[in-house]
Design a protein around this motif. Structure first.
Motif, PDB file in Angstrom:
ATOM      1  N   GLN A  18       0.821  -1.215   0.000  1.00  0.00           N
ATOM      2  CA  GLN A  18       0.000   0.000   0.000  1.00  0.00           C
ATOM      3  C   GLN A  18       0.856   1.266   0.000  1.00  0.00           C
ATOM      4  OE1 GLN A  18      -3.621  -0.155   2.841  1.00  0.00           O
ATOM      5  NE2 GLN A  18      -2.152  -1.536   3.770  1.00  0.00           N
ATOM      6  N   TRP A  19       2.144   1.123   0.302  1.00  0.00           N
ATOM      7  CA  TRP A  19       2.911   2.322   0.656  1.00  0.00           C
ATOM      8  C   TRP A  19       4.134   2.531  -0.236  1.00  0.00           C
ATOM      9  CZ3 TRP A  19      -0.243   4.826   3.561  1.00  0.00           C
ATOM     10  CH2 TRP A  19      -1.088   4.128   4.441  1.00  0.00           C
ATOM     11  N   ASP A  20       4.602   3.780  -0.272  1.00  0.00           N
ATOM     12  CA  ASP A  20       5.809   4.075  -1.052  1.00  0.00           C
ATOM     13  C   ASP A  20       7.056   3.727  -0.225  1.00  0.00           C
ATOM     14  OD1 ASP A  20       6.145   6.121   0.805  1.00  0.00           O
ATOM     15  OD2 ASP A  20       5.421   7.693  -0.547  1.00  0.00           O
ATOM     16  N   ALA A  21       8.213   3.799  -0.881  1.00  0.00           N
ATOM     17  CA  ALA A  21       9.463   3.343  -0.253  1.00  0.00           C
ATOM     18  C   ALA A  21       9.785   4.133   1.020  1.00  0.00           C
ATOM     19  CB  ALA A  21      10.610   3.461  -1.252  1.00  0.00           C
ATOM     20  N   ALA A  22       9.500   5.437   1.004  1.00  0.00           N
ATOM     21  CA  ALA A  22       9.831   6.257   2.180  1.00  0.00           C
ATOM     22  C   ALA A  22       8.989   5.816   3.375  1.00  0.00           C
ATOM     23  CB  ALA A  22       9.571   7.734   1.866  1.00  0.00           C
ATOM     24  N   THR A  23       7.733   5.471   3.129  1.00  0.00           N
ATOM     25  CA  THR A  23       6.867   5.042   4.231  1.00  0.00           C
ATOM     26  C   THR A  23       7.346   3.708   4.775  1.00  0.00           C
ATOM     27  OG1 THR A  23       5.072   6.160   3.084  1.00  0.00           O
ATOM     28  CG2 THR A  23       4.442   4.751   4.904  1.00  0.00           C
ATOM     29  N   VAL A  24       7.765   2.829   3.860  1.00  0.00           N
ATOM     30  CA  VAL A  24       8.266   1.521   4.323  1.00  0.00           C
ATOM     31  C   VAL A  24       9.504   1.736   5.201  1.00  0.00           C
ATOM     32  CG1 VAL A  24       9.281  -0.680   3.571  1.00  0.00           C
ATOM     33  CG2 VAL A  24       7.273   0.243   2.384  1.00  0.00           C
ATOM     34  N   SER A  25      10.378   2.654   4.803  1.00  0.00           N
ATOM     35  CA  SER A  25      11.569   2.936   5.628  1.00  0.00           C
ATOM     36  C   SER A  25      11.146   3.457   6.997  1.00  0.00           C
ATOM     37  CB  SER A  25      12.457   3.988   4.970  1.00  0.00           C
ATOM     38  OG  SER A  25      12.903   3.507   3.741  1.00  0.00           O
ATOM     39  N   GLU A  57       5.643 -12.011  -9.855  1.00  0.00           N
ATOM     40  CA  GLU A  57       6.558 -10.867  -9.691  1.00  0.00           C
ATOM     41  C   GLU A  57       6.786 -10.672  -8.203  1.00  0.00           C
ATOM     42  OE1 GLU A  57       5.258  -7.453 -11.904  1.00  0.00           O
ATOM     43  OE2 GLU A  57       5.489  -8.533 -13.820  1.00  0.00           O
ATOM     44  N   LEU A  58       7.916 -11.163  -7.744  1.00  0.00           N
ATOM     45  CA  LEU A  58       8.131 -11.219  -6.296  1.00  0.00           C
ATOM     46  C   LEU A  58       9.319 -10.380  -5.842  1.00  0.00           C
ATOM     47  CD1 LEU A  58       7.441 -15.065  -5.910  1.00  0.00           C
ATOM     48  CD2 LEU A  58       5.865 -13.169  -5.491  1.00  0.00           C
ATOM     49  N   ASP A  59       9.920  -9.629  -6.763  1.00  0.00           N
ATOM     50  CA  ASP A  59      11.105  -8.854  -6.365  1.00  0.00           C
ATOM     51  C   ASP A  59      10.754  -7.792  -5.319  1.00  0.00           C
ATOM     52  OD1 ASP A  59      12.527 -10.377  -8.087  1.00  0.00           O
ATOM     53  OD2 ASP A  59      12.771  -8.835  -9.635  1.00  0.00           O
ATOM     54  N   TRP A  60       9.605  -7.152  -5.493  1.00  0.00           N
ATOM     55  CA  TRP A  60       9.188  -6.135  -4.513  1.00  0.00           C
ATOM     56  C   TRP A  60       9.081  -6.744  -3.121  1.00  0.00           C
ATOM     57  CZ3 TRP A  60       4.741  -6.549  -1.569  1.00  0.00           C
ATOM     58  CH2 TRP A  60       3.823  -7.530  -1.969  1.00  0.00           C
ATOM     59  N   LEU A  61       8.589  -8.001  -3.100  1.00  0.00           N
ATOM     60  CA  LEU A  61       8.398  -8.675  -1.819  1.00  0.00           C
ATOM     61  C   LEU A  61       9.761  -9.041  -1.221  1.00  0.00           C
ATOM     62  CD1 LEU A  61       6.342  -9.876   0.139  1.00  0.00           C
ATOM     63  CD2 LEU A  61       6.231 -11.913  -1.305  1.00  0.00           C
ATOM     64  N   ALA A  62      10.647  -9.534  -2.101  1.00  0.00           N
ATOM     65  CA  ALA A  62      11.996  -9.883  -1.633  1.00  0.00           C
ATOM     66  C   ALA A  62      12.656  -8.665  -1.001  1.00  0.00           C
ATOM     67  CB  ALA A  62      12.834 -10.393  -2.807  1.00  0.00           C
ATOM     68  N   ASP A  63      12.454  -7.516  -1.638  1.00  0.00           N
ATOM     69  CA  ASP A  63      13.070  -6.297  -1.132  1.00  0.00           C
ATOM     70  C   ASP A  63      12.544  -5.963   0.281  1.00  0.00           C
ATOM     71  OD1 ASP A  63      14.577  -3.837  -1.402  1.00  0.00           O
ATOM     72  OD2 ASP A  63      12.605  -2.860  -1.518  1.00  0.00           O
ATOM     73  N   VAL A  64      11.229  -6.044   0.455  1.00  0.00           N
ATOM     74  CA  VAL A  64      10.648  -5.727   1.771  1.00  0.00           C
ATOM     75  C   VAL A  64      11.105  -6.741   2.814  1.00  0.00           C
ATOM     76  CG1 VAL A  64       8.508  -5.512   3.080  1.00  0.00           C
ATOM     77  CG2 VAL A  64       8.624  -4.604   0.768  1.00  0.00           C
ATOM     78  N   LEU A  65      11.082  -8.021   2.431  1.00  0.00           N
ATOM     79  CA  LEU A  65      11.459  -9.062   3.404  1.00  0.00           C
ATOM     80  C   LEU A  65      12.917  -8.894   3.819  1.00  0.00           C
ATOM     81  CD1 LEU A  65       9.621 -12.190   1.871  1.00  0.00           C
ATOM     82  CD2 LEU A  65       8.807 -10.611   3.637  1.00  0.00           C
ATOM     83  N   ASP A  66      13.760  -8.583   2.848  1.00  0.00           N
ATOM     84  CA  ASP A  66      15.183  -8.383   3.174  1.00  0.00           C
ATOM     85  C   ASP A  66      15.362  -7.185   4.109  1.00  0.00           C
ATOM     86  OD1 ASP A  66      15.765 -10.526   1.597  1.00  0.00           O
ATOM     87  OD2 ASP A  66      16.494  -9.343  -0.114  1.00  0.00           O
ATOM     88  N   ARG A  67      14.606  -6.133   3.828  1.00  0.00           N
ATOM     89  CA  ARG A  67      14.743  -4.932   4.670  1.00  0.00           C
ATOM     90  C   ARG A  67      14.233  -5.185   6.088  1.00  0.00           C
ATOM     91  NH1 ARG A  67      12.402   0.009   1.376  1.00  0.00           N
ATOM     92  NH2 ARG A  67      13.153   1.143   3.184  1.00  0.00           N
ATOM     93  N   LEU A  68      13.138  -5.934   6.175  1.00  0.00           N
ATOM     94  CA  LEU A  68      12.645  -6.274   7.515  1.00  0.00           C
ATOM     95  C   LEU A  68      13.689  -7.095   8.259  1.00  0.00           C
ATOM     96  CD1 LEU A  68       8.966  -7.273   6.648  1.00  0.00           C
ATOM     97  CD2 LEU A  68       9.623  -5.397   8.171  1.00  0.00           C
TER      98      LEU A  68
END
Ligand code: GLA
Length: 674
Positions: A18-25, A57-68
């Motif tokens: 739901q959110w942009d990269a800055a919000t996820v950070s 298309e799972l790259d976006w998910l990989a990115d979030v999971l890695d950051r978490l």
């Protein structure tokens, strides 16, 4: 399986799509600030994970999971199958569910799928496999969250085919089915399996045996869909624990015992259904049920982040209440305090549903509560270690639970349609809670020697085996308390003749020959301050004696509550629905007679809910102070919340203490100044 995480899991559903990269950070920073360690990801993300058929298309998910993971936050990865994307619906319109009135649903919301449709099942297996292959070995993966709240019933053509196959496996022959369903009445005799339908809308009442079989089938069918996804995950090589989140019954589409057998750890979503103090009894009810279903530690997968939604209104939970209720689940075996959802949505259907980060953001008072909760959970984290025998509770009262009871009482045009299984069960649990007596829920046929009392609320259909099991329990010295509308029918809802309750007449030593239903709000005096509502019976004593007698009404002068000697134990029958205050007194008396005492002396009268959670090396007394005056705790132990020695510890109204005591030891409570 005993599920023991390294700490109490804290966090909740996170929907970063739901959110942009800055919000996820910002989210990850806020999670760290509140000591959040777990996010549930992907619950409704199918259209983003598989935007076109077979294209993952799972790259976006990989990115979030890695950051978490980099932020020290683990995750449950959900398979998103509760919400098929629009492309799927367009491609496979037959995989949309059909309501009992024949309306085929369209996409635009969620939970819209026909669970028996081959295309839906194939697509679900596909996405589960793709996720497992990509993320099954991720170091941040705490477990699999398969689907979300299974519970969409489908009455369409795919369901009809699967229902027939289920019935064939159950009955073998049409003759057996016709006999079980009593199809001679109203010309319903089936001459071919193909004639049988799900209970779609028809001119008048359904056949009740068909209706309950359809509920049983639907539960099994959803479980088969769950198992297929589970198998895909395991086939990919991922061995992380798997669960699906049951919706704790306000509606009930699952037979939870069978489902729990298939879980690595049982999890539930629990939303309070009342604003007042009864919400606290609801927490206890949810916790006891779930601990019992899985027979050990479990996960609270979702609770409401900031409020209580009841009667179409949204009420805010106080900070103390958020903490007390969260600890209430943990007291009863939860290994987690997870919420829906992390950040409150700005748009979409649940934009007003609470979030740990509210619309106002992380500088809000609501978020300060979450930070406070994170600190407390961290300080009590040792409670997650279970004892060697895996038994978390010392409860000596069991309440029999089975979905059949729920579904049977849903049959329309019972003699009193106001009676529901859930109300009878919950009122009984509430009465014991108010007496400070801990309870388990029990599966029919389970080992029960540790219980001094076994309560059977409204279990209308009953097998011979269950009746024999209850009888054995009483013979061995237990006290059985049976309510009206229990053991009345066989498993096909055929009434057992010769007087109620057919299955249990011998055990109870009575024969009830007639019923009389009361008008709404009418009560009947049972003497000695007890009152019945809704339902009365003409009870004949065979070998039992009367404990209470109807003082008025159709059955004035006749027994209302009876007790029968059964071997070394006894069997009590309550032929009416006790009102809540009568029920409270009745079960408090039963507890005294069975030699049961409240978990912590003095707790009930001080307004404190006391729960003992057994741990690896010690017991933990959770004191949840729902009352309104400070209390003093005396005894030997350490409060993990305040780190003070418990002897002489003051707990303010609204607050909580978690006191580590030696196994089997307890503390005392007195009101401040008393
Ligand atoms: C359920 C769902 C969540 C959310 C909440 C809101 O439990 O699992 O996605 O919709 O209800 O109450």
């Amino acid at each position: 399986m005993t599920y023991t995480p390294s700490t109490i899991l804290f966090g909740g559903d996170y929907n970063p799509d739901q959110w942009d990269a800055a919000t996820v950070s910002e989210d990850i920073e806020l999670m760290k600030r509140a000591q959040v360690n777990t996010a549930t990801i992907g619950v409704f993300s199918w259209s983003k994970m598989e935007p076109r058929e077979g294209v993952y298309e799972l790259d976006w998910l990989a990115d979030v999971l890695d950051r978490l993971h980099a932020g020290g936050i683990g995750f449950f990865l959900a398979t998103p199958t509760a919400s098929p994307p629009p492309w799927f619906t367009v491609a496979y319109p037959d995989a949309m569910p059909v309501r009992s009135d024949g309306t085929r649903l369209s996409h635009g919301s969620r939970d819209t799928y026909a669970v028996s449709a081959p295309a839906y099942r194939a697509a679900s297996r596909g996405i589960a496999r793709a996720l497992a292959e990509r993320f099954g070995g991720h170091p941040g993966l705490r477990g699999w969250h398969i689907h979300n709240e299974y519970g969409t019933l489908d009455y369409g053509p795919h369901a009809a085919l699967a229902f027939r196959a289920w019935l064939r496996a159950k009955y073998g022959t049409l003759e057996a089915l016709n006999a079980a369903w009593w199809t001679a009445f109203w010309s319903q005799g089936y001459g071919s399996w193909d004639e049988i339908l799900p209970p779609r809308d028809t001119q008048y009442l359904h056949n009740p045996a068909q209706a309950i079989d359809f509920r049983r089938f639907s539960s099994d069918e959803m479980l088969a869909a769950y198992t297929e996804q589970f198998d895909e995950i395991r086939a990919s090589g991922s061995m992380a624990p798997a669960t699906t989140n049951f919706m704790l019954p306000t509606w009930n589409h699952l037979e939870q015992w069978a489902w729990s057998d298939a879980q690595d750890v049982v999890s539930i979503d629990h939303y309070l259904d009342s604003r007042g103090p009864d919400g606290d009894t609801h927490v206890a009810y949810g916790g006891d049920l779930t601990r019992s279903w899985g027979g050990g530690p479990w996960l609270l997968m979702e609770q409401n982040a900031t409020g209580i939604s009841a009667d179409g209104r949204w009420y805010t939970k106080s900070s103390d209440r958020t903490i007390r209720n969260s600890l209430g689940y943990i007291a009863r075996g939860s290994q987690s305090s997870l919420f829906f959802q992390w950040r409150q949505s700005a748009g979409g259907s649940e934009q007003w549903h609470g979030g740990l980060v509210p619309h106002a953001g992380g500088s809000s008072r609501a978020f300060a509560t979450i930070e406070r909760l994170g600190g407390i959970l961290n300080s009590i984290r040792e409670v997650v270690e279970p004892p060697a025998d895996g038994r978390l509770s010392d409860a000596e009262v069991g309440i029999l639970w089975h979905a059949d009871g729920w579904w049977a009482l849903e049959t329309p045009q019972m003699p009193n349609d106001a009676l529901t299984y859930s109300d009878e069960v919950r009122s009984t649990h509430r009465a014991l809670w108010r007496a400070g007596i801990e309870t388990d829920f029990v599966r029919p046929g389970a080992p029960v020697d540790r219980y001094r009392v076994l309560v059977v609320p409204c279990l209308y259909p009953m097998s011979e085996a269950t009746a024999a099991w209850l009888s054995d329990y009483a013979s061995a010295g237990g006290t059985v308390v049976v309510s009206y509308l229990s053991g009345v029918s066989d498993e096909s809802l055929q009434i057992i003749g010769g007087g109620f309750p057919g299955r249990l007449r011998d055990l109870l030593g009575i024969m009830s020959e007639q019923i009389d239903v009361l008008a709404p709000h009418e009560t009947v005096d049972l003497g000695e301050g007890l009152a019945g509502t809704e339902w009365t019976e003409r009870v004949n004593l065979l070998t039992a004696e009367a404990l209470h007698v109807y003082q008025e009404g159709s059955f004035a002068g006749l027994p209302a509550i009876t007790s029968n000697v059964a071997g070394a134990g006894r069997a009590i029958y309550v032929s009416t629905k006790l009102d809540q205050s009568s029920r409270d007194r009745f079960f408090a008396d039963i507890a005294v007679q069975a030699g049961l005492t409240e978990t912590v002396p003095g707790a009930v009268s001080a307004g404190v809910e006391a729960v003992r959670r057994r741990g690896r090396d010690a017991d933990y007394l959770f004191l949840l102070h729902h009352g309104d005056a400070p209390i003093i705790v005396d005894g030997e132990g350490v409060d993990l919340v305040s780190r003070e020695v418990s002897s002489g510890l003051t707990v303010e109204a609204g607050e909580t203490a978690v006191i580590r005591v030696d196994r089997g030891h307890t503390v005392r409570i007195r009101l401040d100044g008393a």
